[in-house]
Design a protein around this motif. Structure first.
Motif, short mmCIF file in Angstrom:
data_model
loop_
_atom_site.label_atom_id
_atom_site.label_comp_id
_atom_site.label_asym_id
_atom_site.label_seq_id
_atom_site.Cartn_x
_atom_site.Cartn_y
_atom_site.Cartn_z
N ILE A 94 25.92 0.49 52.12
CA ILE A 94 26.98 -0.12 51.33
C ILE A 94 27.66 0.96 50.50
O ILE A 94 27.06 1.98 50.16
CB ILE A 94 26.45 -1.24 50.41
N VAL A 95 28.93 0.72 50.18
CA VAL A 95 29.69 1.56 49.25
C VAL A 95 30.40 0.61 48.30
O VAL A 95 31.16 -0.26 48.74
CB VAL A 95 30.72 2.45 49.98
N ASP A 96 30.14 0.77 47.00
CA ASP A 96 30.83 -0.08 46.05
C ASP A 96 31.26 0.74 44.84
O ASP A 96 30.88 1.90 44.68
CB ASP A 96 29.96 -1.28 45.63
N GLY A 97 32.13 0.15 44.01
CA GLY A 97 32.63 0.88 42.86
C GLY A 97 33.88 0.26 42.30
O GLY A 97 34.06 -0.97 42.33
N ALA A 98 34.79 1.10 41.81
CA ALA A 98 36.03 0.64 41.19
C ALA A 98 37.16 1.60 41.52
O ALA A 98 36.93 2.80 41.74
CB ALA A 98 35.86 0.51 39.67
N LEU A 99 38.38 1.08 41.56
CA LEU A 99 39.55 1.91 41.80
C LEU A 99 40.61 1.61 40.77
O LEU A 99 40.67 0.51 40.21
CB LEU A 99 40.09 1.70 43.22
N ARG A 100 41.45 2.60 40.53
CA ARG A 100 42.58 2.43 39.61
C ARG A 100 43.78 3.17 40.17
O ARG A 100 43.67 4.32 40.59
CB ARG A 100 42.23 2.97 38.22
N ILE A 101 44.93 2.49 40.22
CA ILE A 101 46.18 3.10 40.69
C ILE A 101 47.12 3.23 39.50
O ILE A 101 47.44 2.23 38.84
CB ILE A 101 46.83 2.26 41.80
N GLY A 112 37.59 -3.82 41.26
CA GLY A 112 36.25 -3.47 41.72
C GLY A 112 36.17 -3.76 43.21
O GLY A 112 36.86 -4.63 43.72
N PHE A 113 35.32 -3.03 43.92
CA PHE A 113 35.20 -3.27 45.36
C PHE A 113 33.76 -3.19 45.81
O PHE A 113 32.93 -2.48 45.23
CB PHE A 113 36.07 -2.29 46.17
N THR A 114 33.45 -3.96 46.85
CA THR A 114 32.14 -3.93 47.51
C THR A 114 32.39 -3.90 49.00
O THR A 114 33.13 -4.75 49.52
CB THR A 114 31.31 -5.17 47.15
N ASN A 121 32.59 4.35 58.48
CA ASN A 121 33.68 3.46 58.09
C ASN A 121 33.19 2.39 57.12
O ASN A 121 32.03 1.95 57.21
CB ASN A 121 34.30 2.78 59.32
N ILE A 122 34.08 1.98 56.23
CA ILE A 122 33.74 0.91 55.30
C ILE A 122 34.75 -0.22 55.45
O ILE A 122 35.91 -0.01 55.80
CB ILE A 122 33.71 1.40 53.83
N ALA A 123 34.31 -1.44 55.17
CA ALA A 123 35.18 -2.61 55.14
C ALA A 123 34.58 -3.61 54.17
O ALA A 123 33.37 -3.84 54.16
CB ALA A 123 35.32 -3.24 56.53
N GLY A 124 35.44 -4.17 53.32
CA GLY A 124 34.96 -5.12 52.33
C GLY A 124 36.09 -5.71 51.52
O GLY A 124 37.22 -5.84 52.02
N VAL A 138 43.64 -9.57 45.19
CA VAL A 138 42.48 -9.80 46.04
C VAL A 138 42.80 -9.15 47.38
O VAL A 138 43.74 -9.59 48.06
CB VAL A 138 42.20 -11.31 46.23
N ALA A 139 42.10 -8.08 47.73
CA ALA A 139 42.49 -7.29 48.90
C ALA A 139 41.31 -6.99 49.80
O ALA A 139 40.25 -6.58 49.32
CB ALA A 139 43.14 -5.98 48.45
N ASN A 140 41.50 -7.18 51.08
CA ASN A 140 40.56 -6.63 52.04
C ASN A 140 40.77 -5.12 52.07
O ASN A 140 41.91 -4.64 52.13
CB ASN A 140 40.80 -7.23 53.42
N LEU A 141 39.68 -4.37 51.99
CA LEU A 141 39.75 -2.91 51.89
C LEU A 141 38.98 -2.30 53.05
O LEU A 141 37.87 -2.73 53.36
CB LEU A 141 39.16 -2.46 50.55
N SER A 142 39.57 -1.29 53.69
CA SER A 142 38.86 -0.54 54.73
C SER A 142 39.25 0.92 54.64
O SER A 142 40.32 1.27 54.14
CB SER A 142 39.16 -1.10 56.12
#
Length: 244
Positions: A94-101, A112-114, A121-124, A138-142
């Motif tokens: 797993i890869v989780d954390g936070a992002l800021r733009i 925040g993302f999980t 590759n990651i997807a979550g 609310v975003a799907n992230l890959s």
């Protein structure tokens, strides 16, 4: 076995995020599709590893990554991610954390993302607030991921998990109810039966529960005023008054 443990952790984390979303956007009334891309390289990463009881090597990294994001205005600008990865020697984790733009004007977009990691590759899911005032994202992230970088990152816009939306404030107006068609007539009763009445050329159906009372009070050649409304495709009597 370790692979299945990590997959379960990812599912549990995403399920928890789903509950938070439901609570966070309850009452929101607008939604629009948004999409962005990003890449970021490590600015500071620490790594440690250990061997599990089943003989797997577990690698844990904590890092800060910086780069650029582009796309919709709320997803465009310098991006900073803080991420923690837990990956075993089978190549899953797993890869989780936070992002800021850092959006050009106004407050930043942050989330925040999980995600689930699978062989590079990651997807979550990412959940947070958008630059747009009072809006949530609310975003799907890959992305491609190594301890040194995020590559080919996507927020919505065809990610392996799906799309991204912004949920903003608003108010749902109730659907307008059509006004019933109404008609009325004054004059002589020219026809009266158990089921209908005709006054001045207007014929209306008499409701069955009103028939006896109307026939007890009115008869043909009496003067009356009737009010009718279209109900179930029938012009139905709603009120009758005697006229002298």
């Amino acid at each position: 076995m370790r692979k299945f443990i990590f997959a379960a952790v990812g599912v549990i984390a995403l399920a928890a995020a789903s509950v938070a979303i439901a609570e966070g956007i309850d009452g929101a009334k607008t939604a629009k599709a948004v999409a962005g891309t990003f890449s970021a390289t490590s600015a500071n990463v620490s790594t440690r590893s250990c061997t599990t009881t089943d003989g797997k090597t577990l690698t844990i990294t904590n890092g800060r990554y910086t780069g650029m994001a582009s796309g919709d205005p709320d997803l465009t600008g310098p991006i900073t991610l803080r991420a923690r990865s837990i990956v075993n020697s089978d190549g899953v984790g797993i890869v989780d954390g936070a992002l800021r733009i850092d959006v050009a004007s106004g407050r930043d977009t942050s989330a925040g993302f999980t995600t689930v990691y699978d062989h590079g590759n990651i997807a979550g899911l990412a959940v947070g607030r958008a630059h747009e005032p009072s809006a949530r994202v609310v975003a799907n992230l890959s992305a491609g991921f190594t301890p040194g970088a995020f590559t080919g990152g996507k927020l919505g816009g065809g990610t392996s998990g799906g799309s991204a939306v912004e949920i903003g404030p608003g108010r749902c107006a109730p659907a307008a109810k059509p006004k019933p068609e109404k008609s009325e007539a004054r004059g002589v009763i020219t026809a009266l039966s158990d089921s209908s009445i005709t006054v001045a050329g207007l014929t209306c159906v008499i409701p069955s529960d009103k028939s006896a009372a109307i026939k007890a009070k009115f008869k043909v050649n009496d003067r009356a005023e009737i009010h009718c409304a279209l109900q179930n495709a029938q012009n139905t009597l709603t009120r009758i008054e005697g006229r002298h």
